[in-house]
Write a protein that holds these residues in place. Sequence first.
Motif, mmCIF file in Angstrom:
data_model
loop_
_atom_site.group_PDB
_atom_site.id
_atom_site.type_symbol
_atom_site.label_atom_id
_atom_site.label_comp_id
_atom_site.label_asym_id
_atom_site.label_seq_id
_atom_site.Cartn_x
_atom_site.Cartn_y
_atom_site.Cartn_z
ATOM 1 N N UNK A 39 -5.992 -2.246 -8.068
ATOM 2 C CA UNK A 39 -5.375 -3.489 -7.583
ATOM 3 C C UNK A 39 -4.112 -3.239 -6.771
ATOM 4 N N UNK A 40 -3.354 -2.193 -7.124
ATOM 5 C CA UNK A 40 -2.150 -1.907 -6.343
ATOM 6 C C UNK A 40 -2.525 -1.524 -4.916
ATOM 7 N N UNK A 41 -3.531 -0.668 -4.764
ATOM 8 C CA UNK A 41 -3.953 -0.287 -3.415
ATOM 9 C C UNK A 41 -4.348 -1.516 -2.609
ATOM 10 N N UNK B 248 -4.770 -1.817 1.482
ATOM 11 C CA UNK B 248 -5.675 -0.678 1.609
ATOM 12 C C UNK B 248 -7.052 -1.048 1.062
ATOM 13 N N UNK B 249 -8.079 -0.836 1.874
ATOM 14 C CA UNK B 249 -9.453 -0.982 1.411
ATOM 15 C C UNK B 249 -9.902 0.347 0.819
ATOM 16 N N UNK B 250 -10.137 0.371 -0.484
ATOM 17 C CA UNK B 250 -10.554 1.596 -1.158
ATOM 18 C C UNK B 250 -12.055 1.788 -1.028
ATOM 19 N N UNK C 288 -5.543 -8.105 -7.804
ATOM 20 C CA UNK C 288 -4.352 -8.168 -6.956
ATOM 21 C C UNK C 288 -4.237 -9.575 -6.396
ATOM 22 N N UNK C 289 -3.162 -10.235 -6.715
ATOM 23 C CA UNK C 289 -3.013 -11.650 -6.373
ATOM 24 C C UNK C 289 -3.165 -11.870 -4.880
ATOM 25 N N UNK D 208 2.722 10.483 -9.479
ATOM 26 C CA UNK D 208 3.372 9.725 -8.394
ATOM 27 C C UNK D 208 2.337 8.947 -7.585
ATOM 28 N N UNK D 209 1.324 8.434 -8.252
ATOM 29 C CA UNK D 209 0.231 7.768 -7.537
ATOM 30 C C UNK D 209 0.710 6.576 -6.718
ATOM 31 N N UNK D 210 1.674 5.830 -7.246
ATOM 32 C CA UNK D 210 2.153 4.658 -6.515
ATOM 33 C C UNK D 210 2.822 5.081 -5.208
#
Length: 453
Positions: free
Chosen positions: A96-98, A103-105, A6-7, A54-56
């Motif tokens: 990377x989207x999270x 969001x810290x996974x 994730x940039x 619908x994860x996003x």
Amino acid sequence: MSAPRAAGVQTDGRVFAPGTFTFVAGIEDTCVYPPQHFAMAPLDEHELTGHDDVWREDLDIVASLGARGLRYGVDWPRVHVAPGVFDWAVLDERLPYAASIGITVIADLVHYGTPSWLAESFADPGYPAAIASFAGAFAARYAGVVDHVTPLNEPITTASFAGLRGVWPPALTGWGGWTRVVLGIAAGFQQAVAAVRSANPDVVVVHVEASSLFTAGDGDAVVQADVVAHDGAALAAEAALLEDLGWVPTDLVLGRVDESHPFHAWLVGHGADPAALADLVDGAVTIDLLGVNYYPDLSPRRLVSGATGTVQHAYDRWSEGLVESVTRFGARYGVPMVVTETSIEGSDAVRSAWVRDSMAAVRALVDAGVDVRGWTWWPVFDFVDWSYASGGRNVEEFAVSDDVVAERSGTGSKTPYLRRMGLVRLEEQPDGTLARVATSAAEEYRGLATVPR
């Protein structure tokens, strides 16, 4: 090929740091795919609740609630397709989207299930090496994107379902089965921790365990047709045994179960190889955060004598039980803690009240000097009851009334199986999809998470 990043995203060093408090959410992620020889349906919550589709949007909802951390399953049975072979495509999108939305996974590496090619699941001789292989590969691939990992969710619950009561693979039963599964879990845990720390020196190991709160019941505690006259002293002894066994998996992974440990002889008596126990002492690992799971109306149990043996009855101890459980874990292990699961089933008003009261209890613990660094509502979304995979049969450790079983089993629609424990309700639509509908409890959570104390 390396994982996409994730940039511009870095792990937030303030999450769970000393003196900080993190609001965490959890998406139910039980993922059990049985080997072909095992008679049960797959239990994949990401698929059953529509999260795969619908994860996003689901991750966006988590961010909108103000959660900075997210306990999230990484679907080991689906990703580890064969020994040494991994399919990272789904996680390469989601993780990377999270991170990109702040969001810290906290990655759940194992949530009750193993790859179906491990014929004996947690009791398979190849289990420790298999989970270490996956854990190391995961940590290397997502270093800097996901730096918090849980090696295995709730060892004590896993041992009950997989080793004591024969519900999930490898379907062992009795205390001998429990012991076999616990030793496999502990060896795998230690090897997984070594693998992730070798692959990513910045990793934070979050060990998550369920609360064990048992007491002997009495005639006015519960009213059930199967309750019979009982020996109160025997029930009290059994309750004490179950509470003490709740510590054993964590003691094993921390290398505490040497010959002086009160359960060393007990484990050997139920089939543990003394050499295997010695290996666990030698392989002791450390954990960075200790996750405590507590449900006010499910975690506390009363034991009563039934017509076919001891029966557990869950009962509500509200925030009193939460305080007791966290205090016990803290006193025993002296490790910074996070409440990694809590919620309650019921109306929006009941869930809203538990958001307020459980957080008030945690804040009081923090103010009293207890090192609690976060609090998690699990699950964010309603989820499909585990009885789904057994055709409606109750699989819980505790008694469930016939009307509850009937309500959950239904006639084919997923809706009767939905457990109303989420901040966000799942509502089945005419086309079979599950719409996300925020409850008043979601607003309570957002209000706490987004307003500085």
